[in-house]
Design a protein around this motif. Structure first.
Motif, mmCIF file in Angstrom:
data_model
loop_
_atom_site.group_PDB
_atom_site.id
_atom_site.type_symbol
_atom_site.label_atom_id
_atom_site.label_comp_id
_atom_site.label_asym_id
_atom_site.label_seq_id
_atom_site.Cartn_x
_atom_site.Cartn_y
_atom_site.Cartn_z
ATOM 1 N N VAL A 198 0.849 -1.155 0.080
ATOM 2 C CA VAL A 198 0.029 0.018 0.022
ATOM 3 C C VAL A 198 0.872 1.230 0.102
ATOM 4 N N ILE A 199 0.567 2.320 -0.793
ATOM 5 C CA ILE A 199 1.181 3.385 -0.905
ATOM 6 C C ILE A 199 0.104 4.334 -0.380
ATOM 7 N N SER A 200 0.394 5.090 0.458
ATOM 8 C CA SER A 200 -0.370 6.067 0.999
ATOM 9 C C SER A 200 -0.161 7.557 0.752
ATOM 10 N N ILE A 201 -0.897 8.226 0.081
ATOM 11 C CA ILE A 201 -0.858 9.620 -0.356
ATOM 12 C C ILE A 201 -1.754 10.587 0.205
ATOM 13 N N GLY A 202 -1.433 11.707 0.642
ATOM 14 C CA GLY A 202 -2.268 12.763 1.077
ATOM 15 C C GLY A 202 -2.363 13.995 -0.069
ATOM 16 N N ASP B 110 4.470 13.545 9.289
ATOM 17 C CA ASP B 110 5.320 13.670 10.328
ATOM 18 C C ASP B 110 4.915 12.493 11.337
ATOM 19 N N LYS B 111 3.629 12.089 11.345
ATOM 20 C CA LYS B 111 3.394 10.955 12.235
ATOM 21 C C LYS B 111 3.471 9.492 11.733
ATOM 22 N N GLY B 112 3.851 9.552 10.365
ATOM 23 C CA GLY B 112 4.104 8.339 9.705
ATOM 24 C C GLY B 112 2.756 7.692 9.216
ATOM 25 N N LEU B 113 1.701 8.423 9.289
ATOM 26 C CA LEU B 113 0.295 7.900 8.762
ATOM 27 C C LEU B 113 0.269 8.188 7.103
ATOM 28 N N LEU B 114 1.103 8.775 6.399
ATOM 29 C CA LEU B 114 1.052 8.920 5.083
ATOM 30 C C LEU B 114 2.608 8.847 4.628
ATOM 31 N N ASP B 115 2.843 8.294 3.295
ATOM 32 C CA ASP B 115 4.137 8.310 2.735
ATOM 33 C C ASP B 115 4.367 9.600 2.020
ATOM 34 N N ILE B 116 3.649 10.086 1.243
ATOM 35 C CA ILE B 116 3.807 11.061 0.393
ATOM 36 C C ILE B 116 2.734 12.011 0.364
ATOM 37 N N GLY B 117 3.012 13.435 0.254
ATOM 38 C CA GLY B 117 2.047 14.440 0.265
ATOM 39 C C GLY B 117 1.950 15.226 -1.028
ATOM 40 N N LEU B 118 0.823 15.548 -1.589
ATOM 41 C CA LEU B 118 0.765 16.449 -2.754
ATOM 42 C C LEU B 118 0.159 17.918 -2.024
ATOM 43 N N VAL B 119 0.997 18.745 -2.046
ATOM 44 C CA VAL B 119 0.623 20.146 -1.375
ATOM 45 C C VAL B 119 0.679 21.104 -2.414
ATOM 46 N N MET B 120 0.239 22.299 -1.806
ATOM 47 C CA MET B 120 0.460 23.546 -2.884
ATOM 48 C C MET B 120 1.154 24.703 -2.014
ATOM 49 N N TRP C 85 7.677 14.162 1.001
ATOM 50 C CA TRP C 85 7.977 13.206 1.741
ATOM 51 C C TRP C 85 9.250 13.178 2.643
ATOM 52 N N LYS C 86 9.331 12.423 3.798
ATOM 53 C CA LYS C 86 10.198 12.715 4.991
ATOM 54 C C LYS C 86 11.546 12.642 4.402
ATOM 55 N N LYS C 87 12.455 13.608 4.755
ATOM 56 C CA LYS C 87 14.023 13.260 4.508
ATOM 57 C C LYS C 87 14.704 11.929 5.195
ATOM 58 N N ASN C 88 15.528 11.558 4.567
ATOM 59 C CA ASN C 88 16.300 10.431 4.938
ATOM 60 C C ASN C 88 15.331 9.239 5.471
ATOM 61 N N HIS C 89 14.174 8.975 4.725
ATOM 62 C CA HIS C 89 13.302 7.966 5.371
ATOM 63 C C HIS C 89 13.500 6.678 4.513
#
Length: 306
Positions: A92-96, A137-147, A270-274
């Motif tokens: 599963v890949i979780s994306i916000g 930050d909480k680890g609930l999403l892998d990647i975010g698409l933000v503006m 996404w998180k650095k160095n993750h």
């Protein structure tokens, strides 16, 4: 505090009934009641208001439910990732996602990736940028698409080529509806529906050139859904991006670009160095190839991201 007890608590909170929750959990009612009382004793607070036929949450119970849900989601996600470390790409890949033109690019990437790796499932979460960053930050999403505008210095990121255009959403029969563009002078005395997020709100106020106390603000919004309904009823003009509006279609409204023109960028973060599981890593790698033709992304290039 055991994960099992958190699942018990969440089931009771959802069902609102001890007997029904016990049946779902395959435990006896006395066992479940005892576990809940032990949990309240451990926390030093009352989580439930126990009635004759129903059980409801106290204020502390509502707060604890939010935290318990995050813990259980994180535990389930960690369990999935270890299960997914097999010889073939799956998981599963979780994306916000925010509402943006970049969502079309994301949909194209998901389609391409799914065609290559049909065992991979995508878990999409819709929200606004700050909410998405918090879940990353909480680890609930892998990647975010933000503006933009958004503070992302602590993340790795990829810019998307699509740019959204700022404008106002007007009722189709409103006085400004026939204009090709709107200037600050057109809107200063009109009823307005402003974005709620502080960075975005400040962008709008800077464009208008006046402080908010001099404006006629009817409402604020995070996502566009409710704002559209207010605009349709003639309550005001809503500031929004054309990408957010592209997700909806209404004959009762019209989008009018701002003048001077204002745009915003879509950004994957996404998180650095993750260390991600293989499906997420491969998805990010393929996205980078599509965007930059195998060139390395310059993470320090942030001249228009705040």
């Amino acid at each position: 505090m055991e994960l099992r007890v958190l699942r018990y608590f969440l089931t009771v909170a959802q069902e609102g009934n001890i007997t029904r929750a016990a049946e779902i959990l395959h435990v006896t009612q006395p066992t479940l009641s005892r576990q809940l009382m032990d949990l309240e004793s451990e926390l030093g607070t009352t989580l439930f208001i126990r009635g004759k036929r129903a059980i409801t949450l106290t204020d502390d119970g509502l707060l604890f439910r939010q935290k318990a849900q995050e813990i259980v989601e994180l535990a389930d996600k960690a369990e999935r990732e270890f299960i997914e470390r097999q010889e073939y790409i799956h998981g599963v890949i979780s994306i916000g996602c925010v509402e943006t033109m970049g969502s079309r690019f994301l949909a194209d990437m998901i389609q391409t990736f799914h065609n290559q790796y049909p065992a991979v499932q995508f878990d999409l979460y819709n929200g606004y940028s700050d909410d998405i960053k918090d879940r990353i930050d909480k680890g609930l999403l892998d990647i975010g698409l933000v503006m933009t505008p958004v503070e992302i210095t602590k993340y790795d990121f990829l810019r998307l080529p699509q740019k959204d255009i700022w404008g106002v959403l007007s009722a189709s029969d409103a006085p400004l509806a026939q204009k090709d563009t709107v200037a600050p002078s057109d809107l200063i005395r009109e009823p307005l529906i402003l974005p709620k997020r502080a960075p975005v709100r400040n962008e709008v106020l800077n464009w208008l050139g006046v402080p908010d106390e001099q404006l006629h603000i009817v409402a604020t919004h995070t996502l566009l859904s409710n704002a559209v309904l207010l605009v349709e009823r003639g309550l005001g003009y809503a500031f929004t991006l054309n990408g957010a509006l592209a997700m909806r279609s209404s004959k009762k409204t019209r989008f009018i670009p701002l003048s001077p023109r204002r745009t915003a960028e879509s950004v994957f973060i996404w998180k650095k160095n993750h260390i991600f599981h293989s499906a997420v890593s491969l998805f990010l790698q393929q996205t980078k190839v599509v965007l930059f033709d195998t060139k390395e992304v310059n993470i320090e290039d942030r001249h228009d991201i705040v």
